[in-house]
Design an enzyme around this catalytic site. Structure first.
Site, PDB file in Angstrom:
ATOM      1  N   ASP A 215       0.775  -1.020  -0.136  1.00 32.51           N
ATOM      2  CA  ASP A 215      -0.069   0.301   0.050  1.00 32.51           C
ATOM      3  C   ASP A 215       0.819   1.397   0.032  1.00 32.51           C
ATOM      4  O   ASP A 215       1.465   1.443   1.030  1.00 32.51           O
ATOM      5  CB  ASP A 215      -0.754   0.012   1.268  1.00 32.51           C
ATOM      6  N   HIS A 306     -10.010  -1.028  -7.482  1.00 34.65           N
ATOM      7  CA  HIS A 306      -9.862   0.334  -6.606  1.00 34.65           C
ATOM      8  C   HIS A 306      -8.616   1.079  -7.115  1.00 34.65           C
ATOM      9  O   HIS A 306      -8.912   2.570  -7.329  1.00 34.65           O
ATOM     10  CB  HIS A 306      -9.146  -0.100  -5.194  1.00 34.65           C
TER      11      HIS A 306
HETATM   12  C1  HEM Z   1      -8.781   0.774   3.522  1.00 32.78           C
HETATM   13  C2  HEM Z   1      -8.840   1.562   2.801  1.00 32.78           C
HETATM   14  C3  HEM Z   1      -8.001   1.505   1.549  1.00 32.78           C
HETATM   15  C4  HEM Z   1      -7.010   0.340   1.044  1.00 32.78           C
HETATM   16  C5  HEM Z   1      -6.962  -1.117   1.800  1.00 32.78           C
HETATM   17  C6  HEM Z   1      -6.437   0.738  -0.115  1.00 32.78           C
HETATM   18  C7  HEM Z   1      -5.361   0.095  -0.815  1.00 32.78           C
HETATM   19  C8  HEM Z   1      -4.915   0.419  -1.980  1.00 32.78           C
HETATM   20  C9  HEM Z   1      -3.891  -0.418  -2.547  1.00 32.78           C
HETATM   21  C10 HEM Z   1      -3.425  -1.741  -2.413  1.00 32.78           C
HETATM   22  C11 HEM Z   1      -3.535   0.212  -3.546  1.00 32.78           C
HETATM   23  C12 HEM Z   1      -2.644  -0.053  -4.798  1.00 32.78           C
HETATM   24  C13 HEM Z   1      -0.991   0.084  -4.476  1.00 32.78           C
HETATM   25  C14 HEM Z   1      -0.736   1.663  -4.124  1.00 32.78           C
HETATM   26  O1  HEM Z   1      -0.520   2.208  -5.331  1.00 32.78           O
HETATM   27  O2  HEM Z   1      -0.577   2.201  -3.146  1.00 32.78           O
HETATM   28  C15 HEM Z   1      -3.962   1.726  -3.580  1.00 32.78           C
HETATM   29  C16 HEM Z   1      -4.045   2.598  -4.546  1.00 32.78           C
HETATM   30  C17 HEM Z   1      -4.414   3.987  -4.283  1.00 32.78           C
HETATM   31  N1  HEM Z   1      -5.516   4.354  -3.336  1.00 32.78           N
HETATM   32 FE1  HEM Z   1      -6.227   2.992  -1.853  1.00 32.78          FE
HETATM   33  N2  HEM Z   1      -6.873   1.969  -0.417  1.00 32.78           N
HETATM   34  C18 HEM Z   1      -7.712   2.358   0.545  1.00 32.78           C
HETATM   35  C19 HEM Z   1      -8.395   3.551   0.378  1.00 32.78           C
HETATM   36  C20 HEM Z   1      -8.215   4.757  -0.345  1.00 32.78           C
HETATM   37  C21 HEM Z   1      -8.723   5.785  -0.193  1.00 32.78           C
HETATM   38  C22 HEM Z   1      -9.859   6.348   0.829  1.00 32.78           C
HETATM   39  C23 HEM Z   1      -8.300   6.845  -1.039  1.00 32.78           C
HETATM   40  C24 HEM Z   1      -8.475   8.248  -1.618  1.00 32.78           C
HETATM   41  C25 HEM Z   1      -9.811   8.683  -1.232  1.00 32.78           C
HETATM   42  C26 HEM Z   1      -7.277   5.910  -1.806  1.00 32.78           C
HETATM   43  C27 HEM Z   1      -6.628   6.411  -3.022  1.00 32.78           C
HETATM   44  C28 HEM Z   1      -5.573   5.600  -3.507  1.00 32.78           C
HETATM   45  C29 HEM Z   1      -4.856   6.265  -4.644  1.00 32.78           C
HETATM   46  C30 HEM Z   1      -5.020   7.651  -5.070  1.00 32.78           C
HETATM   47  C31 HEM Z   1      -3.989   4.984  -5.111  1.00 32.78           C
HETATM   48  C32 HEM Z   1      -3.146   4.973  -6.323  1.00 32.78           C
HETATM   49  C33 HEM Z   1      -3.840   4.803  -7.659  1.00 32.78           C
HETATM   50  C34 HEM Z   1      -2.881   4.899  -8.528  1.00 32.78           C
HETATM   51  O3  HEM Z   1      -2.298   3.973  -9.056  1.00 32.78           O
HETATM   52  O4  HEM Z   1      -2.710   5.874  -9.151  1.00 32.78           O
HETATM   53  N3  HEM Z   1      -7.450   4.647  -1.291  1.00 32.78           N
HETATM   54  N4  HEM Z   1      -4.827   1.576  -2.521  1.00 32.78           N
END
Ligand code: HEM
Length: 396
Positions: A215, A306
């Site tokens: 993450d 996501h």
């Molecule tokens: C428990 C809640 C969440 C989990 C487990 C989660 C998990 C992840 C994972 C595994 C990734 C892919 C790896 C990475 O690029 O970090 C990701 C990407 C991302 N997440 Fe989340 N996320 C959560 C909540 C959120 C929230 C609330 C937001 C924003 C409002 C968010 C925004 C993003 C963004 C901007 C990316 C990168 C997207 C890209 O590839 O450009 N996430 N998240």
């Protein structure tokens, strides 16, 4: 103070005076002549500077976020007194020294990259008579369809964020900061988080969250990209060089997640659990390719994944995600009570967190397992020089 403790304190101070993140050395064996052994615990992060530490600082293993509420009737003088005291405490603690008047130098002597970061909620602006200047997005975030917010984890006038690789100096720092604050403020909530232990994987490895995912992979790269996403470049003095924090407490349904198949878990995010690489191929730091199809012409990454929903559609949507896991379980029924303290830092939350979260609330496969149960927003004022005070430009 013993000679050994004094030496440790002096070395801690010297590391900070050098202005960077420096591994210090501490005498571990009592009695002359002391043997200097480099220990990671002596490492410090400079408190003073153009920006507050604890944001672009590589994430420490432990964090605590505490929101304080100003006591009723507090005015600009009370707030200035409070911030002067907290700034002084934070500068000392982060350099391995106790606060003024504290008589226990051993507890803060090994700060383990301790940082203290302050944030201002809308109530602080009101108390100092500058309520009209609080950015509207921080006074009230829009409601999102999937929100299940509990006031117990929401709001606050003043945020104290403390991070360290070691929970010992972190605990000491928090208790001393709250002690300094309590004549002017009460504690509204405290949320503790953790990441992987320091050294469990090579430095720079993307941490895993409690769902097992890497993450933070697509975070802006350190340097100009990160600075552009995080720091406010224009606007009033009290904000320029600062940032905005949106802190969301997000519960994870880990029991049902644990029962879900591995391929489905990959598809929910469009990245693999083992490597963090896109399901469409490549390495961890490659992007997911939404156009790639399988032999039957069906897209490999599903539209509601996501990452495809969250990815920035405009540079202003970029943010630094620097979250920490929380685990308050198991419950009496033997169920997990855990999730993510999602902390996003950005130059303008109205143009970053809000549109991204709007898209996710509309559609995100991950919504089956995650629920936002707390929300707090803060202006992160710029940093200050030695002798200065966090928030000095707001309090004049
Ligand atoms: C428990 C809640 C969440 C989990 C487990 C989660 C998990 C992840 C994972 C595994 C990734 C892919 C790896 C990475 O690029 O970090 C990701 C990407 C991302 N997440 Fe989340 N996320 C959560 C909540 C959120 C929230 C609330 C937001 C924003 C409002 C968010 C925004 C993003 C963004 C901007 C990316 C990168 C997207 C890209 O590839 O450009 N996430 N998240």
């Amino acid at each position: 103070m013993t000679a050994v403790a004094r030496r440790a304190v002096l070395l801690g101070g010297a590391a900070v005076a050098a202005g960077g993140v420096v591994a210090g050395a501490v005498a571990l064996t009592p009695g002359p002549p002391p043997v200097a052994v480099p220990v990671p615990g002596a490492e410090t992060v400079a408190f003073h500077g153009a920006h507050q530490a604890g944001i672009t600082t590589p994430a420490q293993a432990h964090a605590v976020f505490t929101a304080l509420d100003l006591r009723r009737g507090s005015g600009p003088d009370d707030v200035a007194r409070l911030l002067r005291m907290l700034t002084d405490d934070a500068a000392r603690l982060t350099s391995g020294r106790p606060p003024l008047e504290a008589s226990d130098p051993e507890l803060p002597a090994l700060p383990s990259r301790l940082t203290v970061t302050f944030g201002f909620g809308p109530g602080l602006f009101d108390a100092v008579g500058r309520g009209g200047e609080c950015p509207a997005v921080l006074r009230e975030l829009p409601a999102f369809a999937t929100d299940r917010l509990d006031p117990r984890w929401s709001g606050g006038d003043l945020l104290v964020q403390v991070c360290s690789d070691d929970p010992m100096p972190l605990s000491y720092a928090l208790r001393r900061l709250v002690r300094s604050a309590r004549s002017v403020a009460t504690v509204r909530w405290t949320q503790r988080g953790f990441g992987p232990a320091r050294g469990s994987e090579p430095a720079g490895t993307t941490p895993r969250n409690l769902m097992g995912q890497r993450d933070g992979t697509a975070n802006p790269a350190p340097g100009a990209e990160l600075d552009d996403a995080v720091w406010v470049r224009e606007g009033p003095d009290w904000l320029r060089g600062g940032s905005m924090l949106v802190l969301r407490r997000i519960r994870m349904e880990l029991d049902t997640w644990d029962d879900f198949g591995r391929e489905g878990k990959h598809m929910a995010v469009a990245r693999r659990l083992d490597t963090g690489a896109p399901v469409t191929g490549g390495g961890e730091f490659d992007e997911v390719d939404p156009r790639m199809v399988d032999g039957r012409g069906i897209p490999i990454a599903i539209g509601g994944a996501h990452v495809l929903r969250a990815t920035a559609r405009d540079p202003a949507e970029r943010m630094l995600r620097r979250g920490y896991s929380f685990d308050d379980g198991p419950t009496a029924d033997g169920l997990p009570d855990a999730g993510l303290l999602f902390a996003a830092y950005q130059a303008d939350a109205a143009r970053a967190f809000v549109p991204v979260q709007q898209r996710l609330a509309e559609s995100d496969v991950m919504n089956q397992w995650i629920t936002h149960v707390g929300s707090a927003t803060f202006v992160i004022p710029p940093g200050c020089a030695p002798g200065g005070m966090i928030g000095e430009a707001l309090l004049g």
